[in-house]
Design a protein around this motif. Structure first.
Motif, PDB file in Angstrom:
ATOM      1  N   UNK A   1      -2.452   0.459  11.275  1.00  0.00           N
ATOM      2  CA  UNK A   1      -2.991   1.820  11.331  1.00  0.00           C
ATOM      3  C   UNK A   1      -1.840   2.796  11.141  1.00  0.00           C
ATOM      4  N   UNK A   2      -1.950   3.653  10.163  1.00  0.00           N
ATOM      5  CA  UNK A   2      -0.907   4.650   9.927  1.00  0.00           C
ATOM      6  C   UNK A   2      -1.521   6.028  10.140  1.00  0.00           C
ATOM      7  N   UNK A   3      -0.966   6.768  11.088  1.00  0.00           N
ATOM      8  CA  UNK A   3      -1.467   8.109  11.370  1.00  0.00           C
ATOM      9  C   UNK A   3      -0.500   9.137  10.816  1.00  0.00           C
ATOM     10  N   UNK A   4      -0.997  10.018   9.976  1.00  0.00           N
ATOM     11  CA  UNK A   4      -0.165  11.103   9.478  1.00  0.00           C
ATOM     12  C   UNK A   4      -0.640  12.369  10.170  1.00  0.00           C
ATOM     13  N   UNK A   5       0.240  12.971  10.960  1.00  0.00           N
ATOM     14  CA  UNK A   5      -0.140  14.175  11.699  1.00  0.00           C
ATOM     15  C   UNK A   5      -0.147  15.378  10.777  1.00  0.00           C
TER      16      UNK A   5
ATOM     17  N   UNK B   1       0.865  -1.174   0.000  1.00  0.00           N
ATOM     18  CA  UNK B   1       0.000   0.000   0.000  1.00  0.00           C
ATOM     19  C   UNK B   1       0.903   1.225   0.000  1.00  0.00           C
ATOM     20  N   UNK B   2       0.661   2.142  -0.913  1.00  0.00           N
ATOM     21  CA  UNK B   2       1.483   3.344  -0.991  1.00  0.00           C
ATOM     22  C   UNK B   2       0.628   4.564  -0.658  1.00  0.00           C
ATOM     23  N   UNK B   3       1.088   5.320   0.338  1.00  0.00           N
ATOM     24  CA  UNK B   3       0.383   6.533   0.752  1.00  0.00           C
ATOM     25  C   UNK B   3       1.208   7.706   0.245  1.00  0.00           C
ATOM     26  N   UNK B   4       0.621   8.510  -0.608  1.00  0.00           N
ATOM     27  CA  UNK B   4       1.398   9.566  -1.239  1.00  0.00           C
ATOM     28  C   UNK B   4       0.995  10.932  -0.696  1.00  0.00           C
ATOM     29  N   UNK B   5       1.984  11.657  -0.140  1.00  0.00           N
ATOM     30  CA  UNK B   5       1.747  13.002   0.397  1.00  0.00           C
ATOM     31  C   UNK B   5       2.527  14.002  -0.438  1.00  0.00           C
ATOM     32  N   UNK B   6       2.073  15.248  -0.457  1.00  0.00           N
ATOM     33  CA  UNK B   6       2.768  16.214  -1.312  1.00  0.00           C
ATOM     34  C   UNK B   6       4.087  16.666  -0.700  1.00  0.00           C
ATOM     35  N   UNK B   7       4.273  16.435   0.594  1.00  0.00           N
ATOM     36  CA  UNK B   7       5.534  16.791   1.237  1.00  0.00           C
ATOM     37  C   UNK B   7       5.731  15.886   2.445  1.00  0.00           C
ATOM     38  N   UNK B   8       6.910  15.994   3.035  1.00  0.00           N
ATOM     39  CA  UNK B   8       7.208  15.176   4.191  1.00  0.00           C
ATOM     40  C   UNK B   8       6.257  15.506   5.338  1.00  0.00           C
ATOM     41  N   UNK B   9       5.884  14.501   6.106  1.00  0.00           N
ATOM     42  CA  UNK B   9       4.996  14.746   7.237  1.00  0.00           C
ATOM     43  C   UNK B   9       5.378  13.797   8.367  1.00  0.00           C
ATOM     44  N   UNK B  10       4.969  14.162   9.565  1.00  0.00           N
ATOM     45  CA  UNK B  10       5.206  13.317  10.718  1.00  0.00           C
ATOM     46  C   UNK B  10       4.174  12.202  10.710  1.00  0.00           C
ATOM     47  N   UNK B  11       4.640  10.989  10.918  1.00  0.00           N
ATOM     48  CA  UNK B  11       3.668   9.894  10.912  1.00  0.00           C
ATOM     49  C   UNK B  11       4.102   8.789  11.858  1.00  0.00           C
TER      50      UNK B  11
END
Ligand SMILES: [Zn+2]
Length: 543
Positions: free
Chosen positions: A218-222, A190-200
């Motif tokens: 469970x993956x939490x992206x703050x 599973x690939x979770x794509x964010x536009x920039x680095x984030x705390x997770x």
């Protein structure tokens, strides 16, 4: 009155049975119009039911049916419509026993589905004011206190935390662009794509065979918000993955919940860069993922540091195989005007594009190389089966307005404009599915579609075509990149675009489309655009 009541009663019982049957029928439950049909039954009954004892219940079931549709379409407009209906129950029938249930149901949808805690709070406060002793009062108080504590949570991540990736752009929220997955054999990614680095952070909860509870990652992206294109979830029937959901109910936090049907080992890591990707791998084989964690190890919580890795190797990026789809064929001629027949132009164009790509070193596959009919489903299926890296569908456009001309490149998404919807509706006409069904099916496919990549490919092909074709006398102006629910692009597991090479209904453009010189220029332009995309990926790989 008695006769009227008995007819109403019969209609009401029948509608209830229809609703029950629909909820049990997975195939029909996937279609919007089936829900709207049942909803109309309850609306009709309620309209005729003035003074009837079950009038509030009939209206309540209108809301319930709309909620059933919303839970499948995941469309916020459907959830909103259900909320409105529930509120209508309380407004019109304040003395009914269903009034407080309706308000609570409305508040719950606002809170959990519409991410609107303040609307939920208002409804709950009204419920407690008007029905303080109702059987839903305790539940309302509980939700009210929960909602308040959630609202106090900080929206942005702590800036001085260096144990994991932290946002470089101050308080700007990272945007969740896309969640995609791939299952092959015993492995799922599973690939979770964010536009920039984030705390997770992530946690793994092993399944329980006795209760049948699935293993869950469970993956939490703050401090992240979701792109409006990201849909809340989809079920996957597979050996490894069973469900992927995106939970947006807490502001400033995006939670991705991955349920596994069978998992032995898993591993979660990030690939730095823009986009920033969090990759969750899992395997049901005891031999796979040696670097991973055993799924039996119990609940585990980690805050790993995102490490830069070779993105091409990690994601299997790179374009080697391209499938070219000549639109229409056989009994389906496509658009016809001014001596142009779409199925002939698309086949000729497919061959021109294919020759050039082959010369450039690609492996080229075709959905058809002759004048044969191929159903739309089969076309992407062929691309998936052959593990193509790109899918390019070629078409000729048509419009009732003969002054319209130009090249257009589409990627799969909800329609961006009404004219884009018209093009999709024409291209889809060979399929028995109607546009609203497709909009529905899309909500499930959105998460798996390579929307971002497809948009990139479409942009490069389109700009290359407009540049190259500008030199043609009276050359068509590019009409731009658009999105629309094209059936032929659905289900493709690779970036997929649809190129409308011109309007046969425009006299000047039809003449160009008939010329072999213009066709070669078009083919060169399409290949240029695809080459640019390939180079962009190679840029990633060597970074
Ligand atoms: Zn077509």
């Amino acid at each position: 009155m008695a006769a009227r009541a008995s007819t109403l009663e019969a209609r009401y019982e029948n509608a209830k049975e229809e609703l029950e049957a629909l909820e049990k029928d997975a195939r029909r439950a996937g279609l919007r119009h089936e829900w709207e049909k049942v909803e109309r039954l309850f609306v009709g009954i309620h309209k005729d039911a003035k003074g009837w004892a079950n009038a509030p219940a009939a209206l309540y079931r209108v809301a319930l049916t709309r909620e059933g549709l919303a839970r499948r379409s995941m469309n916020p407009a459907d959830f909103k419509a259900a909320v409105d209906r529930y509120e209508e129950v309380a407004r019109r029938y304040p003395r009914s026993a269903l009034a407080d249930d309706a308000l609570f149901a409305a508040a719950k949808l606002c809170m959990e589905r519409l991410d609107d805690a303040s609307a939920a709070r208002k409804i709950l406060e009204r419920q407690l004011r008007e029905f303080p002793k109702g059987d839903m009062a305790d539940a309302a108080r509980a939700m009210l206190s929960g909602g308040k504590s959630e609202a106090r949570q900080p929206a942005a991540p702590a800036a001085n935390d260096t144990t994991s990736g932290s946002s470089k752009d101050g308080d700007a929220l990272a945007v969740l662009r896309q969640v995609s997955w791939k299952v092959s054999g015993n492995d799922a990614q599973v690939v979770i794509e964010l536009d920039r680095e984030a705390r997770w952070s992530h946690q793994f909860v092993p399944g329980d065979e006795r209760t049948g509870r699935a293993s869950r990652l469970i993956i939490d992206v703050d401090g992240a918000r979701a792109d409006e294109k990201v849909r809340p979830g989809a079920r996957i029937s597979g050996k490894v993955l069973s469900r992927v959901r995106v939970d947006l109910s807490v502001k400033g936090r995006t939670r991705i919940i991955i349920d596994y049907s069978d998992v032995e080992r898993y591993d979660v890591d990030a690939i730095a860069g823009r986009p920033y990707r969090i990759v969750a791998k899992a395997t049901r084989s005891t031999k796979g993922l040696p670097e991973g964690t055993s799924a039996e190890a119990g609940v585990s919580v980690r805050k790993p540091q995102g490490k830069p890795k070779d993105i091409a190797e990690q994601l299997g990026l790179g374009v080697k195989t391209i499938m070219i789809d000549a639109g229409h064929g056989g009994k389906d001629p496509g658009a016809m005007a001014n001596g142009i027949v779409e199925r002939e132009v698309t086949l000729a164009m497919a061959k021109l594009v294919g020759e050039r790509l082959r010369a450039a070193g690609f492996k080229v596959l075709y959905t058809r190389q002759r004048d044969v009919f191929i159903p739309l489903d089969d076309r992407t299926q062929m691309a998936n089966n052959s593990k193509a890296d790109l899918f390019v569908s070629l078409h000729v456009n048509a419009n009732t307005d003969s002054s319209i001309s130009g090249v257009e490149t589409y990627y799969l998404d909800l329609a961006s404009t009404s004219s884009a919807a018209k093009v999709a509706s024409r291209e889809n006409s060979v399929s028995e599915k109607n546009l609203s069904d497709l909009q529905y099916i899309l909500t499930d496919l959105m998460l798996s579609a390579k929307t971002q990549e497809s948009r990139d490919v479409a942009g490069m092909v389109q700009s290359s075509m407009t540049k190259r074709l500008a030199s043609y006398g009276g050359a068509p102006h590019g009409n731009g990149v658009r999105s629309a629910p094209f059936y032929v692009l659905m289900g493709a597991r690779m970036p997929a675009v649809l190129v409308e090479v011109g309007y046969c209904t425009n006299k000047a453009e039809a003449r160009l489309l008939a010329s072999s010189k213009y066709r070669r220029a078009l083919a060169d332009a399409i290949v240029d655009g695809l080459m640019r995309y390939k180079r962009k990926l190679e840029g990633y790989a060597s970074r």
